[in-house]
Design a protein around this motif. Structure first.
Motif, PDB file in Angstrom:
ATOM      1  N   TYR A 193      -6.983  12.732 -25.146  1.00 24.60           N
ATOM      2  CA  TYR A 193      -6.579  13.084 -26.347  1.00 24.60           C
ATOM      3  C   TYR A 193      -5.972  14.675 -26.418  1.00 24.60           C
ATOM      4  O   TYR A 193      -5.875  15.232 -27.339  1.00 24.60           O
ATOM      5  N   LEU A 194      -6.153  15.465 -25.279  1.00 24.98           N
ATOM      6  CA  LEU A 194      -6.149  16.836 -25.067  1.00 24.98           C
ATOM      7  C   LEU A 194      -5.422  17.483 -23.863  1.00 24.98           C
ATOM      8  O   LEU A 194      -5.653  17.013 -22.782  1.00 24.98           O
ATOM      9  N   ASP A 195      -4.238  17.884 -24.307  1.00 29.61           N
ATOM     10  CA  ASP A 195      -3.423  18.529 -22.922  1.00 29.61           C
ATOM     11  C   ASP A 195      -4.273  19.578 -22.372  1.00 29.61           C
ATOM     12  O   ASP A 195      -4.382  20.492 -23.200  1.00 29.61           O
ATOM     13  N   GLY A 196      -4.554  19.644 -21.156  1.00 28.60           N
ATOM     14  CA  GLY A 196      -5.280  20.567 -20.447  1.00 28.60           C
ATOM     15  C   GLY A 196      -4.563  21.975 -20.784  1.00 28.60           C
ATOM     16  O   GLY A 196      -5.351  23.056 -20.710  1.00 28.60           O
ATOM     17  N   ARG A 204      -4.095  12.365 -30.792  1.00 32.08           N
ATOM     18  CA  ARG A 204      -4.170  13.645 -29.893  1.00 32.08           C
ATOM     19  C   ARG A 204      -3.983  14.865 -30.642  1.00 32.08           C
ATOM     20  O   ARG A 204      -3.604  15.020 -31.828  1.00 32.08           O
ATOM     21  N   ILE A 205      -4.695  16.019 -29.948  1.00 30.90           N
ATOM     22  CA  ILE A 205      -4.626  17.270 -30.513  1.00 30.90           C
ATOM     23  C   ILE A 205      -3.373  17.843 -30.203  1.00 30.90           C
ATOM     24  O   ILE A 205      -2.770  17.803 -28.865  1.00 30.90           O
ATOM     25  N   VAL A 206      -2.454  18.340 -31.254  1.00 31.44           N
ATOM     26  CA  VAL A 206      -1.264  18.856 -31.052  1.00 31.44           C
ATOM     27  C   VAL A 206      -1.145  20.285 -31.480  1.00 31.44           C
ATOM     28  O   VAL A 206       0.123  20.703 -31.313  1.00 31.44           O
ATOM     29  N   GLY A 207      -2.275  20.935 -31.684  1.00 26.85           N
ATOM     30  CA  GLY A 207      -2.183  22.109 -32.213  1.00 26.85           C
ATOM     31  C   GLY A 207      -3.653  22.692 -32.755  1.00 26.85           C
ATOM     32  O   GLY A 207      -4.514  22.162 -32.786  1.00 26.85           O
ATOM     33  N   GLY A 208      -3.516  24.012 -33.485  1.00 23.21           N
ATOM     34  CA  GLY A 208      -4.474  24.399 -34.204  1.00 23.21           C
ATOM     35  C   GLY A 208      -4.347  24.888 -35.763  1.00 23.21           C
ATOM     36  O   GLY A 208      -3.078  25.023 -35.832  1.00 23.21           O
ATOM     37  N   TRP A 209      -5.404  25.445 -36.156  1.00 23.61           N
ATOM     38  CA  TRP A 209      -5.072  25.879 -37.725  1.00 23.61           C
ATOM     39  C   TRP A 209      -6.215  27.039 -37.875  1.00 23.61           C
ATOM     40  O   TRP A 209      -6.925  26.879 -37.182  1.00 23.61           O
TER      41      TRP A 209
END
Length: 393
Positions: free
Chosen positions: A306-309, A331-336
């Motif tokens: 679920y996380l791109d290294g 999947r985690i695609v970014g941050g906030w």
């Protein structure tokens, strides 16, 4: 292992969306339901508990009121030390299992460490500590609840200090109060109540705790691991050892006790409960803005599914604490981050498509609306959160 079922990353993400109450159709109607679904909410940062629940509630359910009712009124949730020596919020029905399987052994070590430090850095001994604790418990019995500062005024011994690490580079003066209250809390004799201030405050009032029923540690480990596999399976042995903080032998014994079934996952062997259903239907597309330390982002040691290294450095601090994350379909695609003006800014680290951008934007607006005038800064700052909160695009 050739005859074991293979659970690929797509199915794991589908399970996550439904079982962690993140897909729109799977959202919960109460904080207790969220707590039960996730087994344990990270409580080191008090605001994270409320934000984690808010991301999983249906429209119209006020997150602050829901969490406060569960924690301080009906007692459905309780804040306590648990796995990996970390503060969690767990369902009260699991508190005895957490205490017996995880917290009690850590409390024994914590008490021994405190006595060792006192012996080196002060003249206080075990008898002095026992009397100090007796006075604290007696004071709480009279008051009902009190802050650490109020207890320090009533029990002068708590204002004592000792020298930590004399003769080393870590030498410094420490307060007895925080260590004594920590030990009493870990032993299940006192419990954190309402904070002094708003729901974002970490200055809690303390109260006497209801005694946990005595549990066999092995049975407690089996119960806790079974609950967690139901929420997070499949999980590898490494995932389970990391999440619980137990010895590998204890994890293996608990797996056998619950009859865990091995399955194949990318990277090795995982385990699910024996009655875990087969392939899980993929839920409708979903987006979520999860807070720092959210149990979904921190649930497994192996996170490649679920996380791109390549995104880890932006989203985690140097100690491995995750910051606020943006999710699309598991999947985690970014941050906030929240900015000083109250707006919620986000950045995608991968191209998720137009549908994702619209859904994520709607979640950001929903989060900003319920936060209103409240400003939340994560306790553990991460590179992307710092950049976004200061105005970076």
């Amino acid at each position: 292992m050739g005859d074991t079922r293979f659970i690929d990353a797509a199915e794991r993400r589908a399970r996550l969306g439904v079982r962690h109450r993140l897909a729109g159709s799977a959202r919960a109607t109460s904080a207790a339901e969220v707590g039960g679904a996730l087994v344990a909410l990270h409580g080191t940062d008090p605001a994270s508990v409320f934000l984690a629940v808010a991301a999983r509630l249906t429209e119209g359910v006020g997150p602050v009121g829901a969490v406060e009712r569960a924690l301080y009124e009906d007692g459905a949730l309780v804040r306590m030390h648990g796995m990996r020596h970390t503060v969690f919020v767990v369902p009260s029905s699991l508190a005895a299992a957490v205490q017996a399987s995880t917290t009690r052994p850590a409390a024994v070590r914590e008490r021994a460490t405190l006595l060792r430090h006192l012996a080196v850095g002060s003249s206080f001994d075990e008898a002095w500590l026992a009397e100090t604790e007796r006075l604290v418990l007696a004071e709480l019995a009279v008051r009902g609840e009190a802050t650490g500062a109020e207890l320090g005024e009533a029990v002068p011994r708590l204002r004592s200090t000792y020298v930590y690490g004399p003769g080393t580079r870590q030498e410094g003066v420490q307060s007895v109060a925080s260590r004594v209250l920590r030990v009493l809390g870990m032993e299940g004799r006192i419990v954190r109540g309402r904070p002094q201030g708003t729901w974002t405050s970490s200055r809690f009032r303390w109260a006497l705790a209801e005694a946990h029923p005595e549990r066999d540690p092995a049975g407690a480990r089996a119960e806790l691991l079974g609950q967690w596999l139901g929420a997070c399976g499949p999980a590898t042995e490494a995932d389970l050892t990391w999440w619980t903080g137990w010895k590998v032998t204890d994890v293996r014994t608990a797996l056998a006790a619950v009859g865990a079934v091995p399955v194949t996952v990318d990277g090795g062997t995982g385990f699910v409960l024996p009655d875990d259903p087969g392939p899980v239907p993929e839920p409708e597309p979903w987006a979520a803005l999860l807070p720092a330390l959210d149990p979904t982002a921190m649930g497994w040691q192996g996170r490649d599914w679920y996380l791109d290294g390549d995104h880890r450095a932006a989203l985690y601090d140097r100690s491995g604490n995750v910051g606020p994350t943006v999710w699309w379909n598991g999947r985690i695609v970014g941050g906030w981050a929240q900015r000083p003006d109250g707006s919620v800014a986000h950045r995608l680290l991968a191209d998720a498509g137009a549908e994702a951008e619209r859904a994520i934007g709607a979640e950001a607006a929903r989060l900003a609306e319920w936060l209103g005038e409240v400003r939340v800064t994560p306790r553990f700052r991460t590179p992307l959160e710092k950049e976004l909160s200061s105005g970076g695009q």
